[in-house]
Design a protein around this motif. Structure first.
Motif, PDB file in Angstrom:
ATOM      1  N   VAL A  77       0.806  -1.224   0.000  1.00 23.94           N
ATOM      2  CA  VAL A  77       0.000   0.000   0.000  1.00 23.94           C
ATOM      3  C   VAL A  77       0.840   1.276   0.000  1.00 23.94           C
ATOM      4  CG1 VAL A  77      -2.105  -1.020   0.953  1.00 23.94           C
ATOM      5  CG2 VAL A  77      -0.359  -0.155   2.511  1.00 23.94           C
ATOM      6  N   ILE A  78       1.978   1.279   0.708  1.00 23.49           N
ATOM      7  CA  ILE A  78       2.834   2.473   0.733  1.00 23.49           C
ATOM      8  C   ILE A  78       4.299   2.062   0.600  1.00 23.49           C
ATOM      9  CG2 ILE A  78       1.267   3.947   2.052  1.00 23.49           C
ATOM     10  CD1 ILE A  78       2.995   3.351   4.536  1.00 23.49           C
ATOM     11  N   ALA A  79       5.111   3.027   0.141  1.00 22.99           N
ATOM     12  CA  ALA A  79       6.540   2.760  -0.008  1.00 22.99           C
ATOM     13  C   ALA A  79       7.341   4.032   0.250  1.00 22.99           C
ATOM     14  CB  ALA A  79       6.832   2.246  -1.424  1.00 22.99           C
ATOM     15  N   LEU A  80       8.591   3.820   0.617  1.00 20.87           N
ATOM     16  CA  LEU A  80       9.565   4.894   0.771  1.00 20.87           C
ATOM     17  C   LEU A  80      10.727   4.586  -0.162  1.00 20.87           C
ATOM     18  CD1 LEU A  80       9.713   4.959   4.682  1.00 20.87           C
ATOM     19  CD2 LEU A  80       8.439   6.534   3.213  1.00 20.87           C
ATOM     20  N   ASN A  81      11.173   5.576  -0.922  1.00 20.43           N
ATOM     21  CA  ASN A  81      12.333   5.386  -1.800  1.00 20.43           C
ATOM     22  C   ASN A  81      13.613   5.309  -0.978  1.00 20.43           C
ATOM     23  OD1 ASN A  81      11.080   5.475  -4.370  1.00 20.43           O
ATOM     24  ND2 ASN A  81      10.986   7.708  -4.273  1.00 20.43           N
ATOM     25  N   VAL A 111       0.383   1.635  -5.376  1.00 21.15           N
ATOM     26  CA  VAL A 111       1.176   1.921  -4.183  1.00 21.15           C
ATOM     27  C   VAL A 111       1.562   3.399  -4.172  1.00 21.15           C
ATOM     28  CG1 VAL A 111       3.361   1.419  -3.012  1.00 21.15           C
ATOM     29  CG2 VAL A 111       2.054  -0.440  -4.059  1.00 21.15           C
ATOM     30  N   SER A 112       1.344   4.050  -3.037  1.00 25.07           N
ATOM     31  CA  SER A 112       1.724   5.453  -2.874  1.00 25.07           C
ATOM     32  C   SER A 112       3.143   5.542  -2.323  1.00 25.07           C
ATOM     33  CB  SER A 112       0.778   6.155  -1.895  1.00 25.07           C
ATOM     34  OG  SER A 112      -0.528   6.178  -2.403  1.00 25.07           O
ATOM     35  N   ILE A 113       4.000   6.279  -3.028  1.00 24.15           N
ATOM     36  CA  ILE A 113       5.345   6.551  -2.511  1.00 24.15           C
ATOM     37  C   ILE A 113       5.228   7.825  -1.677  1.00 24.15           C
ATOM     38  CG2 ILE A 113       7.736   7.063  -3.087  1.00 24.15           C
ATOM     39  CD1 ILE A 113       7.236   5.614  -5.767  1.00 24.15           C
ATOM     40  N   ILE A 114       5.505   7.706  -0.380  1.00 24.67           N
ATOM     41  CA  ILE A 114       5.214   8.822   0.521  1.00 24.67           C
ATOM     42  C   ILE A 114       6.465   9.436   1.149  1.00 24.67           C
ATOM     43  CG2 ILE A 114       2.869   8.065   0.971  1.00 24.67           C
ATOM     44  CD1 ILE A 114       3.830   6.853   3.597  1.00 24.67           C
ATOM     45  N   GLY A 115       7.608   9.158   0.607  1.00 25.26           N
ATOM     46  CA  GLY A 115       8.843   9.733   1.147  1.00 25.26           C
ATOM     47  C   GLY A 115      10.027   8.870   0.797  1.00 25.26           C
ATOM     48  N   GLY A 116      11.076   8.981   1.609  1.00 23.91           N
ATOM     49  CA  GLY A 116      12.245   8.173   1.374  1.00 23.91           C
ATOM     50  C   GLY A 116      13.475   8.746   2.027  1.00 23.91           C
ATOM     51  N   HIS A 117      14.619   8.208   1.623  1.00 19.74           N
ATOM     52  CA  HIS A 117      15.899   8.633   2.181  1.00 19.74           C
ATOM     53  C   HIS A 117      16.968   8.476   1.113  1.00 19.74           C
ATOM     54  CE1 HIS A 117      18.634   9.571   5.447  1.00 19.74           C
ATOM     55  NE2 HIS A 117      19.429   8.612   5.003  1.00 19.74           N
ATOM     56  N   SER A 118      17.904   9.397   1.112  1.00 22.69           N
ATOM     57  CA  SER A 118      18.998   9.328   0.139  1.00 22.69           C
ATOM     58  C   SER A 118      20.330   9.528   0.839  1.00 22.69           C
ATOM     59  CB  SER A 118      18.819  10.387  -0.953  1.00 22.69           C
ATOM     60  OG  SER A 118      18.865  11.683  -0.372  1.00 22.69           O
ATOM     61  N   VAL A 119      21.367   8.917   0.268  1.00 23.32           N
ATOM     62  CA  VAL A 119      22.735   9.101   0.750  1.00 23.32           C
ATOM     63  C   VAL A 119      23.650   9.248  -0.457  1.00 23.32           C
ATOM     64  CG1 VAL A 119      22.413   7.783   2.885  1.00 23.32           C
ATOM     65  CG2 VAL A 119      23.219   6.610   0.834  1.00 23.32           C
ATOM     66  N   GLY A 127      15.972   1.372  -4.363  1.00 24.29           N
ATOM     67  CA  GLY A 127      15.005   0.392  -3.908  1.00 24.29           C
ATOM     68  C   GLY A 127      13.958   1.071  -3.073  1.00 24.29           C
ATOM     69  N   MET A 128      13.267   0.267  -2.287  1.00 25.15           N
ATOM     70  CA  MET A 128      12.165   0.807  -1.486  1.00 25.15           C
ATOM     71  C   MET A 128      11.992   0.032  -0.195  1.00 25.15           C
ATOM     72  SD  MET A 128       9.174   1.487  -4.240  1.00 25.15           S
ATOM     73  CE  MET A 128       9.280   2.910  -5.321  1.00 25.15           C
ATOM     74  N   ALA A 129      11.471   0.739   0.798  1.00 26.02           N
ATOM     75  CA  ALA A 129      10.884   0.110   1.972  1.00 26.02           C
ATOM     76  C   ALA A 129       9.389   0.089   1.676  1.00 26.02           C
ATOM     77  CB  ALA A 129      11.185   0.912   3.225  1.00 26.02           C
ATOM     78  N   VAL A 130       8.774  -1.077   1.745  1.00 26.72           N
ATOM     79  CA  VAL A 130       7.381  -1.237   1.338  1.00 26.72           C
ATOM     80  C   VAL A 130       6.581  -1.823   2.497  1.00 26.72           C
ATOM     81  CG1 VAL A 130       5.807  -2.290  -0.337  1.00 26.72           C
ATOM     82  CG2 VAL A 130       8.139  -1.685  -1.029  1.00 26.72           C
ATOM     83  N   SER A 131       5.379  -1.287   2.706  1.00 28.47           N
ATOM     84  CA  SER A 131       4.454  -1.819   3.703  1.00 28.47           C
ATOM     85  C   SER A 131       3.188  -2.268   3.001  1.00 28.47           C
ATOM     86  CB  SER A 131       4.099  -0.751   4.740  1.00 28.47           C
ATOM     87  OG  SER A 131       5.249  -0.355   5.444  1.00 28.47           O
ATOM     88  N   GLY A 132       2.690  -3.416   3.440  1.00 27.93           N
ATOM     89  CA  GLY A 132       1.462  -3.957   2.879  1.00 27.93           C
ATOM     90  C   GLY A 132       0.569  -4.504   3.973  1.00 27.93           C
ATOM     91  N   LEU A 133      -0.621  -4.912   3.574  1.00 27.74           N
ATOM     92  CA  LEU A 133      -1.606  -5.414   4.517  1.00 27.74           C
ATOM     93  C   LEU A 133      -2.076  -6.806   4.107  1.00 27.74           C
ATOM     94  CD1 LEU A 133      -3.698  -2.132   4.842  1.00 27.74           C
ATOM     95  CD2 LEU A 133      -1.940  -2.983   6.413  1.00 27.74           C
TER      96      LEU A 133
END
Length: 167
Positions: A77-81, A111-119, A127-133
């Motif tokens: 349902v949601i992901a972070l880059n 899936v909604s990408i709602i943020g993320g983190h970069s280095v 890639g992504m951190a992904v959450s599902g139900l």
């Protein structure tokens, strides 16, 4: 990292004693019971480029991350880059194309990408951190595979080994 090394490293950590943890540590995603009829599935996955086209690479990396949630029987349902990028002399437009590819693939999946983190990193990674139900009774852990189960192959066997060798 190979499974034997990972198992050895994880054995050094304190055990997880939370009864709401339905699947953890040694699977591709974790599952946590929120209620009698709802559990959250979480995963994080990132890779280095496996193709030359940045948009296509973004799509592949996103599909790879989403697949861990689908494999557990859940709906992402949601992901972070997650971005690792060297910066100059590489143009930011390269990373923009990767992110657009990821957004396109996530959009196909709803899936909604709602943020993320970069280095800043020596190599491009995405890639992504992904959450599902999922309903807790419908979780499909990797550890539950048995002889005679039907396998759905989404790419030819050996693809990962070949792309790693090509790098």
């Amino acid at each position: 990292m190979g499974p034997a090394d990972l198992t050895r490293l994880l054995a050094a950590l304190p055990p997880v004693n939370d009864p709401r943890v339905l699947v953890g540590r040694l699977d591709d995603a974790a599952v946590y019971r929120l209620s009698d009829d709802l559990a959250i599935v979480q995963t994080v996955d990132f890779i280095t480029p496996v193709v030359d086209d940045p948009f296509t690479f973004g799509q592949i990396a996103t599909a790879n991350a989403l697949s861990d949630v689908y494999a557990m029987g859940a709906k992402p349902v949601i992901a972070l880059n997650l971005v690792g990028f060297p910066g100059p002399p590489l143009p930011l437009s390269l990373m923009e194309d990767i992110l657009r590819g990821g957004a396109a693939k996530a959009g196909e999946a709803g899936v909604s990408i709602i943020g993320g983190h970069s280095v800043t990193d020596h190599a491009i990674k995405f890639g992504m951190a992904v959450s599902g139900l999922v309903h807790p009774d419908q979780v499909i852990p990797r550890s539950g595979a048995r002889a005679g189960d039907i396998l759905l192959l989404t790419k030819p066997l050996g693809t990962g080994i070949i792309t790693t060798a090509m790098k």
